[in-house]
Design an enzyme around this catalytic site. Structure first.
Site, mmCIF file in Angstrom:
data_model
loop_
_atom_site.group_PDB
_atom_site.id
_atom_site.type_symbol
_atom_site.label_atom_id
_atom_site.label_comp_id
_atom_site.label_asym_id
_atom_site.label_seq_id
_atom_site.Cartn_x
_atom_site.Cartn_y
_atom_site.Cartn_z
ATOM 1 C CG ASN A 16 -1.724 1.549 1.350
ATOM 2 O OD1 ASN A 16 -1.642 2.329 0.308
ATOM 3 N ND2 ASN A 16 -2.808 1.126 2.611
ATOM 4 C CD1 TRP A 17 3.530 1.161 -3.115
ATOM 5 C CD2 TRP A 17 3.772 2.723 -4.604
ATOM 6 N NE1 TRP A 17 4.442 0.460 -3.830
ATOM 7 C CE2 TRP A 17 4.090 1.152 -5.227
ATOM 8 C CE3 TRP A 17 3.544 3.248 -6.062
ATOM 9 C CZ2 TRP A 17 4.971 0.782 -6.119
ATOM 10 C CZ3 TRP A 17 4.014 3.003 -7.184
ATOM 11 C CH2 TRP A 17 5.068 1.733 -7.348
ATOM 12 C CE LYS A 18 -0.227 3.924 4.939
ATOM 13 N NZ LYS A 18 0.140 3.339 6.382
ATOM 14 C CG HIS A 105 -6.311 1.689 4.764
ATOM 15 N ND1 HIS A 105 -5.475 3.129 6.058
ATOM 16 C CD2 HIS A 105 -4.961 1.032 4.972
ATOM 17 C CE1 HIS A 105 -4.323 2.174 6.529
ATOM 18 N NE2 HIS A 105 -4.485 1.510 5.250
ATOM 19 C CD GLU A 107 -2.949 5.575 7.092
ATOM 20 O OE1 GLU A 107 -2.804 5.305 5.521
ATOM 21 O OE2 GLU A 107 -2.198 5.253 7.679
ATOM 22 C CD GLU A 173 -3.696 -2.359 7.100
ATOM 23 O OE1 GLU A 173 -2.703 -2.420 6.410
ATOM 24 O OE2 GLU A 173 -4.574 -1.370 7.168
ATOM 25 N N GLY A 179 2.128 2.780 11.173
ATOM 26 C CA GLY A 179 3.381 3.325 10.820
ATOM 27 C C GLY A 179 3.971 3.746 12.267
ATOM 28 C CB SER A 217 4.653 -1.286 11.687
ATOM 29 O OG SER A 217 4.640 -0.702 12.000
ATOM 30 N N GLY A 238 2.235 -1.106 4.185
ATOM 31 C CA GLY A 238 2.638 -0.082 3.844
ATOM 32 C C GLY A 238 4.495 0.694 3.587
HETATM 33 P P1 PGA Z 1 2.617 0.445 7.458
HETATM 34 O O1 PGA Z 1 1.069 0.301 6.938
HETATM 35 O O2 PGA Z 1 2.898 -0.845 7.161
HETATM 36 O O3 PGA Z 1 2.934 1.993 7.459
HETATM 37 O O4 PGA Z 1 2.441 0.158 8.735
HETATM 38 C C1 PGA Z 1 0.145 -0.884 6.725
HETATM 39 C C2 PGA Z 1 -0.746 -0.210 6.182
HETATM 40 O O5 PGA Z 1 -1.562 1.412 6.472
HETATM 41 O O6 PGA Z 1 -1.408 -0.144 5.727
#
Ligand code: PGA
Length: 257
Positions: A16-18, A105, A107, A173, A179, A217, A238
């Site tokens: 997931n590049w966001k 997600h 976010e 998640e 993150g 993470s 991510g």
């Molecule tokens: P992260 O993000 O691996 O940077 O913790 C995971 C995600 O939000 O899909």
């Protein structure tokens, strides 16, 4: 789609590049993927920002023989076409070669207020055009500290009830692990993944095919331990998906799990 074994039996490793990526960097990364070792037990996907999906899809077809699936990070709650400025419909994602769509997600709920009702509409739109929705669920730190994590996850999973599909993909998640470098313990992951399997079976029937990915993470150095946990069918990655070396190390860990 190109698969050696059925995708519902593979480990899924989805990057997931966001909100990251640029044309030039994306191309460079795609070219590095040409030497990706064979990993027939793994379904690999990359979720890029919408504006780069077609670039990725074309590169994956031409350079990589479809060994990496195109994933979208989100989709409109509105179907087809219409006066919805700024929106991209599931039909458009299908038209431009997307395979899997992330929905809900954390976010999206944190910054855009998305809750179950919106996620449900997105799930239906994605299924209606033959794509695979990947529903993301996860509790906050406060919810876990209050001992409400199962209740919260059960509520988020209720979006799945009555959907017209026999294939269910979910990413667990925990919000406090995204993150932050803070990974849930193996016990916490085992407990929640078993719970999610049980919930899906009771919501969707015992004849569904299920993938439950862990996210939060996941890195090269913890992936093998996470993949060894029962009911962990892959990872949503991510930060570590932005680097070729760490992402491919996670793919290898999945292949060897
Ligand atoms: P992260 O993000 O691996 O940077 O913790 C995971 C995600 O939000 O899909």
């Amino acid at each position: 789609m190109y698969h050696q074994i059925g995708m519902w039996d593979q480990k899924w490793v989805i990057g997931n590049w966001k909100m990251n990526g640029r044309l030039q960097n994306n191309n460079a990364l795609m070219h590095r993927f040409r030497i990706l070792p064979t990993a027939e037990r793994v379904l690999i996907g990359l979720a890029a920002p919408t504006v780069y999906l077609l670039q990725l899809h074309n590169a994956m077809q031409i350079v990589l023989n479809n060994r990496i699936l195109t994933c979208a990070q989100d989709v409109s709650r509105f179907p087809n076409n219409g006066a919805y400025t700024g929106e991209v419909s599931a039909e458009m994602l299908a038209d431009t070669g997307t395979d899997i769509v992330l929905i809900g997600h954390s976010e999206r709920s944190l910054y855009f207020g998305e809750k179950n009702e919106i996620q449900r509409r997105k799930m239906e739109n994605v299924l209606n055009v033959g794509l695979i929705p990947l529903l993301c669920v996860g509790e906050s730190l406060e919810e876990r500290e209050a001992g409400k994590e199962h209740e919260v996850i059960a509520h988020q999973l209720s979006v799945l009830q009555g959907l017209d599909t026999k294939n269910i993909a979910v990413a667990y998640e925990p919000v406090w692990a995204i993150g932050t470098g803070k990974v849930a313990t193996v016990e916490q992951i085992a407990d929640m993944h078993a719970f999610i399997y049980k919930e899906i079976l009771s919501l969707c029937g015992s004849d569904v095919k299920i993938r439950v990915l862990y996210g939060g993470s996941v890195k090269a150095d913890n992936a093998a331990d996470i993949f060894a946990v029962p009911y962990v069918d892959g990872a949503l990655v991510g930060g570590a998906s932005l680097s070729y070396d760490s992402f491919t190390a996670i793919i290898s860990a999945a292949q060897n799990a």
